[in-house]
Design a protein around this motif. Structure first.
Motif, PDB file in Angstrom:
ATOM      1  N   PRO A 279       9.048 -31.453  98.868  1.00 28.33           N
ATOM      2  CA  PRO A 279       8.570 -30.218  99.503  1.00 28.33           C
ATOM      3  C   PRO A 279       8.543 -30.276 101.029  1.00 28.33           C
ATOM      4  CG  PRO A 279       6.780 -31.393  98.388  1.00 28.33           C
ATOM      5  CD  PRO A 279       8.058 -32.032  97.943  1.00 28.33           C
ATOM      6  N   LYS A 280       8.287 -31.446 101.603  1.00 26.01           N
ATOM      7  CA  LYS A 280       8.275 -31.551 103.057  1.00 26.01           C
ATOM      8  C   LYS A 280       9.683 -31.368 103.631  1.00 26.01           C
ATOM      9  CE  LYS A 280       4.166 -34.475 103.554  1.00 26.01           C
ATOM     10  NZ  LYS A 280       3.629 -35.776 104.053  1.00 26.01           N
ATOM     11  N   ALA A 281      10.662 -31.933 102.953  1.00 26.93           N
ATOM     12  CA  ALA A 281      12.047 -31.771 103.386  1.00 26.93           C
ATOM     13  C   ALA A 281      12.483 -30.313 103.227  1.00 26.93           C
ATOM     14  CB  ALA A 281      12.969 -32.690 102.579  1.00 26.93           C
ATOM     15  N   TYR A 282      12.019 -29.685 102.152  1.00 29.42           N
ATOM     16  CA  TYR A 282      12.323 -28.268 101.922  1.00 29.42           C
ATOM     17  C   TYR A 282      11.783 -27.423 103.075  1.00 29.42           C
ATOM     18  CZ  TYR A 282      12.101 -23.641  99.681  1.00 29.42           C
ATOM     19  OH  TYR A 282      12.235 -22.302  99.393  1.00 29.42           O
ATOM     20  N   ASP A 283      10.536 -27.650 103.442  1.00 28.94           N
ATOM     21  CA  ASP A 283       9.937 -26.896 104.551  1.00 28.94           C
ATOM     22  C   ASP A 283      10.658 -27.178 105.869  1.00 28.94           C
ATOM     23  OD1 ASP A 283       8.058 -25.684 102.937  1.00 28.94           O
ATOM     24  OD2 ASP A 283       6.512 -27.198 103.312  1.00 28.94           O
ATOM     25  N   MET A 284      11.056 -28.418 106.058  1.00 27.16           N
ATOM     26  CA  MET A 284      11.763 -28.781 107.279  1.00 27.16           C
ATOM     27  C   MET A 284      13.064 -27.990 107.413  1.00 27.16           C
ATOM     28  SD  MET A 284      13.362 -32.505 108.358  1.00 27.16           S
ATOM     29  CE  MET A 284      14.588 -32.412 107.019  1.00 27.16           C
ATOM     30  N   VAL A 285      13.854 -27.973 106.337  1.00 28.30           N
ATOM     31  CA  VAL A 285      15.129 -27.261 106.351  1.00 28.30           C
ATOM     32  C   VAL A 285      14.923 -25.765 106.545  1.00 28.30           C
ATOM     33  CG1 VAL A 285      17.120 -26.620 104.930  1.00 28.30           C
ATOM     34  CG2 VAL A 285      16.345 -28.991 104.991  1.00 28.30           C
ATOM     35  N   MET A 286      13.934 -25.208 105.856  1.00 31.90           N
ATOM     36  CA  MET A 286      13.697 -23.775 105.950  1.00 31.90           C
ATOM     37  C   MET A 286      13.278 -23.353 107.359  1.00 31.90           C
ATOM     38  SD  MET A 286      14.461 -22.294 103.194  1.00 31.90           S
ATOM     39  CE  MET A 286      15.213 -23.091 101.775  1.00 31.90           C
ATOM     40  N   ASN A 287      12.764 -24.286 108.138  1.00 37.66           N
ATOM     41  CA  ASN A 287      12.310 -23.969 109.485  1.00 37.66           C
ATOM     42  C   ASN A 287      13.337 -24.280 110.575  1.00 37.66           C
ATOM     43  OD1 ASN A 287       9.641 -22.847 109.134  1.00 37.66           O
ATOM     44  ND2 ASN A 287       9.019 -24.860 108.389  1.00 37.66           N
ATOM     45  N   TYR A 288      14.534 -24.727 110.189  1.00 42.12           N
ATOM     46  CA  TYR A 288      15.611 -24.840 111.164  1.00 42.12           C
ATOM     47  C   TYR A 288      15.888 -23.443 111.717  1.00 42.12           C
ATOM     48  CZ  TYR A 288      16.879 -29.599 109.596  1.00 42.12           C
ATOM     49  OH  TYR A 288      16.877 -30.942 109.302  1.00 42.12           O
ATOM     50  N   THR A 289      16.261 -23.356 112.973  1.00 42.22           N
ATOM     51  CA  THR A 289      16.454 -22.038 113.581  1.00 42.22           C
ATOM     52  C   THR A 289      17.807 -21.909 114.271  1.00 42.22           C
ATOM     53  OG1 THR A 289      15.441 -22.730 115.676  1.00 42.22           O
ATOM     54  CG2 THR A 289      13.980 -21.762 114.010  1.00 42.22           C
ATOM     55  N   ASN A 290      18.235 -20.660 114.422  1.00 37.68           N
ATOM     56  CA  ASN A 290      19.384 -20.309 115.242  1.00 37.68           C
ATOM     57  C   ASN A 290      19.087 -18.972 115.900  1.00 37.68           C
ATOM     58  OD1 ASN A 290      22.180 -18.631 115.355  1.00 37.68           O
ATOM     59  ND2 ASN A 290      22.556 -20.795 115.802  1.00 37.68           N
ATOM     60  N   ASN A 291      19.137 -18.946 117.204  1.00 36.66           N
ATOM     61  CA  ASN A 291      18.832 -17.717 117.964  1.00 36.66           C
ATOM     62  C   ASN A 291      17.466 -17.134 117.600  1.00 36.66           C
ATOM     63  OD1 ASN A 291      21.265 -17.891 119.337  1.00 36.66           O
ATOM     64  ND2 ASN A 291      22.342 -16.521 117.925  1.00 36.66           N
ATOM     65  N   GLY A 292      16.509 -18.018 117.348  1.00 32.75           N
ATOM     66  CA  GLY A 292      15.155 -17.574 117.067  1.00 32.75           C
ATOM     67  C   GLY A 292      14.884 -17.155 115.640  1.00 32.75           C
ATOM     68  N   VAL A 293      15.891 -17.232 114.782  1.00 31.01           N
ATOM     69  CA  VAL A 293      15.747 -16.864 113.372  1.00 31.01           C
ATOM     70  C   VAL A 293      15.703 -18.136 112.541  1.00 31.01           C
ATOM     71  CG1 VAL A 293      16.764 -15.614 111.429  1.00 31.01           C
ATOM     72  CG2 VAL A 293      17.021 -14.720 113.758  1.00 31.01           C
ATOM     73  N   THR A 294      14.809 -18.195 111.553  1.00 30.10           N
ATOM     74  CA  THR A 294      14.733 -19.384 110.699  1.00 30.10           C
ATOM     75  C   THR A 294      15.781 -19.337 109.598  1.00 30.10           C
ATOM     76  OG1 THR A 294      13.160 -18.419 109.139  1.00 30.10           O
ATOM     77  CG2 THR A 294      12.245 -19.554 111.078  1.00 30.10           C
ATOM     78  N   PHE A 295      16.113 -20.523 109.098  1.00 29.78           N
ATOM     79  CA  PHE A 295      17.043 -20.598 107.976  1.00 29.78           C
ATOM     80  C   PHE A 295      16.464 -19.886 106.764  1.00 29.78           C
ATOM     81  CE2 PHE A 295      19.020 -23.244 104.451  1.00 29.78           C
ATOM     82  CZ  PHE A 295      20.274 -22.639 104.538  1.00 29.78           C
ATOM     83  N   ARG A 296      15.155 -19.950 106.603  1.00 30.80           N
ATOM     84  CA  ARG A 296      14.503 -19.246 105.499  1.00 30.80           C
ATOM     85  C   ARG A 296      14.845 -17.756 105.534  1.00 30.80           C
ATOM     86  NH1 ARG A 296      10.187 -19.508 101.979  1.00 30.80           N
ATOM     87  NH2 ARG A 296       9.610 -21.625 102.629  1.00 30.80           N
ATOM     88  N   GLU A 297      14.741 -17.152 106.697  1.00 30.20           N
ATOM     89  CA  GLU A 297      15.021 -15.720 106.826  1.00 30.20           C
ATOM     90  C   GLU A 297      16.481 -15.413 106.511  1.00 30.20           C
ATOM     91  OE1 GLU A 297      12.602 -13.892 110.378  1.00 30.20           O
ATOM     92  OE2 GLU A 297      13.096 -15.975 110.883  1.00 30.20           O
ATOM     93  N   ALA A 298      17.375 -16.228 107.035  1.00 26.26           N
ATOM     94  CA  ALA A 298      18.801 -16.000 106.831  1.00 26.26           C
ATOM     95  C   ALA A 298      19.203 -16.235 105.376  1.00 26.26           C
ATOM     96  CB  ALA A 298      19.604 -16.915 107.753  1.00 26.26           C
ATOM     97  N   LEU A 299      18.700 -17.315 104.785  1.00 23.67           N
ATOM     98  CA  LEU A 299      19.035 -17.633 103.398  1.00 23.67           C
ATOM     99  C   LEU A 299      18.436 -16.613 102.451  1.00 23.67           C
ATOM    100  CD1 LEU A 299      20.385 -19.576 101.426  1.00 23.67           C
ATOM    101  CD2 LEU A 299      18.300 -20.958 101.451  1.00 23.67           C
ATOM    102  N   ARG A 300      17.225 -16.166 102.732  1.00 22.49           N
ATOM    103  CA  ARG A 300      16.580 -15.146 101.905  1.00 22.49           C
ATOM    104  C   ARG A 300      17.478 -13.914 101.770  1.00 22.49           C
ATOM    105  NH1 ARG A 300      12.026 -13.584 105.009  1.00 22.49           N
ATOM    106  NH2 ARG A 300      10.739 -15.180 104.008  1.00 22.49           N
ATOM    107  N   LYS A 301      18.049 -13.485 102.880  1.00 25.82           N
ATOM    108  CA  LYS A 301      18.891 -12.292 102.884  1.00 25.82           C
ATOM    109  C   LYS A 301      20.208 -12.526 102.137  1.00 25.82           C
ATOM    110  CE  LYS A 301      20.155  -8.530 106.005  1.00 25.82           C
ATOM    111  NZ  LYS A 301      20.020  -8.026 107.405  1.00 25.82           N
ATOM    112  N   ALA A 302      20.791 -13.708 102.304  1.00 26.60           N
ATOM    113  CA  ALA A 302      22.039 -14.033 101.605  1.00 26.60           C
ATOM    114  C   ALA A 302      21.833 -14.090 100.099  1.00 26.60           C
ATOM    115  CB  ALA A 302      22.596 -15.358 102.121  1.00 26.60           C
ATOM    116  N   LEU A 303      20.725 -14.688  99.666  1.00 29.57           N
ATOM    117  CA  LEU A 303      20.425 -14.761  98.234  1.00 29.57           C
ATOM    118  C   LEU A 303      20.174 -13.372  97.660  1.00 29.57           C
ATOM    119  CD1 LEU A 303      18.025 -17.863  98.113  1.00 29.57           C
ATOM    120  CD2 LEU A 303      20.445 -17.785  97.513  1.00 29.57           C
ATOM    121  N   ALA A 304      19.519 -12.521  98.429  1.00 31.50           N
ATOM    122  CA  ALA A 304      19.178 -11.173  97.959  1.00 31.50           C
ATOM    123  C   ALA A 304      20.414 -10.347  97.641  1.00 31.50           C
ATOM    124  CB  ALA A 304      18.324 -10.463  99.005  1.00 31.50           C
TER     125      ALA A 304
END
Length: 314
Positions: free
Chosen positions: A269-294
């Motif tokens: 879970p710690k590695a999961y949170d780490m990856v999800m909090n990677y950013t590009n141009n102020g956006v987190t990977f979580r936000e970007a991946l969430r939209k792609a999965l949707a």
């Protein structure tokens, strides 16, 4: 070499494929001038585990090279260490920058490598002939459902593999003068199939010499060999992982049967949170991946709507 010949070889028995792989390795090492001129590319995954075993049947002291990118499952790192303790000659190399830095600078690995490349080409060179083809309706076009990526505030990139894996190996080859033995299979993709046919076989000599002894193998062959030889494999396979590439890679995560992020959340879970909090141009990977999965009606494992049939991390 033709597609029909490849199909014929893929239909061989495992025993035939093993003999062919051993002969391929032996010929390559002999032509290159001995084991000091080659290395076995070892990722810690099941395919490269089989490859290293085959190489060591003939050459027990052959050098295996593992690239520690910082994006491997902990089980992979542990497995590599265990193999070294058991006597395998393993050298560890590393990229010059971290996965977090790669994603921040170049963009997120989303959907697939080809899709990411198309998005990048259109975003940065929108007025070229290539961009017009990508934005058209033909075979090489960018699927309409992924065109939203063209205007997102973050970038989509296929640079991860090049920077974190290919470049370190190329640098190693340049410094040492060694050529690689690689555990890829033509069965994995149309690209790999085309490369095998174009090369005319498993061994390629010349300026970019390389050996791919498992080219005619299939996934079933790999698992059969592991079972017959009673090979140890990384523990993450026993925890549900089908593949053991970069643990945070988003390529292919949108498919209905893909569970990589559920497995990562369950086990690390710690590695999961780490990856999800990677950013590009102020956006987190979580936000970007969430939209792609949707786009395919999927959710992140810790955002899945709860119902009677939902497991804790699905």
């Amino acid at each position: 070499m033709t597609t029909d010949i490849l199909k014929e070889r893929q239909a061989w028995t495992l025993a035939q494929k093993v003999d062919h792989a051993l002969a391929t390795i032996d010929v390559f090492i002999s032509r290159m001038g001995g084991i000091d001129k080659v290395y076995c590319s070892f990722s810690g995954g099941k395919d490269s585990t089989v490859l290293l075993h085959l190489c060591r049947v003939l050459y027990p002291d052959i050098l295996a090279v593992f690239c520690s990118t910082g994006n491997e499952y902990p089980e992979i790192i542990q497995f590599v260490r265990e193999q070294a303790k058991k006597g395998a000659n393993i050298q560890v190399i590393r990229p010059e920058i971290t996965p977090r830095q790669v994603w921040a600078k170049y963009g997120f690995p989303l959907v697939g490598k080809e899709t990411a490349q198309k998005v990048h080409k259109v975003r940065f060179n929108p007025n070229t002939v290539t961009a017009s083809i990508i934005m058209g309706t033909g075979f090489f076009c960018l699927a309409k459902k992924w065109r939203y990526l063209l205007t997102e505030p973050y970038e989509t990139s296929s640079q991860c593999c090049d920077i974190l894996k290919k470049r370190p190996f190329h640098k190693f080859e340049k410094i040492t003068g060694r050529s690689p033995i690689i555990g890829v299979m033509a069965d994995e993709s149309d690209l790999r199939k085309g490369q095998y046919i174009k090369a005319g076989g498993c061994n390629v000599f010349g300026e970019k010499a390389a050996s791919r002894p498992l080219s005619i193998w299939t996934e079933a062959d790999v698992w059969q060999y592991i079972e017959e030889q009673r090979l140890d494999i990384a523990e993450i396979y026993h925890k549900g992982a089908a593949r053991t590439g970069c643990m945070g890679c988003g390529f292919g995560a949108q498919f209905a049967d893909d569970r990589r992020f559920s497995i990562l959340l369950d086990n690390h879970p710690k590695a999961y949170d780490m990856v999800m909090n990677y950013t590009n141009n102020g956006v987190t990977f979580r936000e970007a991946l969430r939209k792609a999965l949707a786009v395919n009606g999927r959710y992140l494992p810790d955002e899945e709507p709860k119902n009677l049939f939902t497991s804790p991390s699905c």
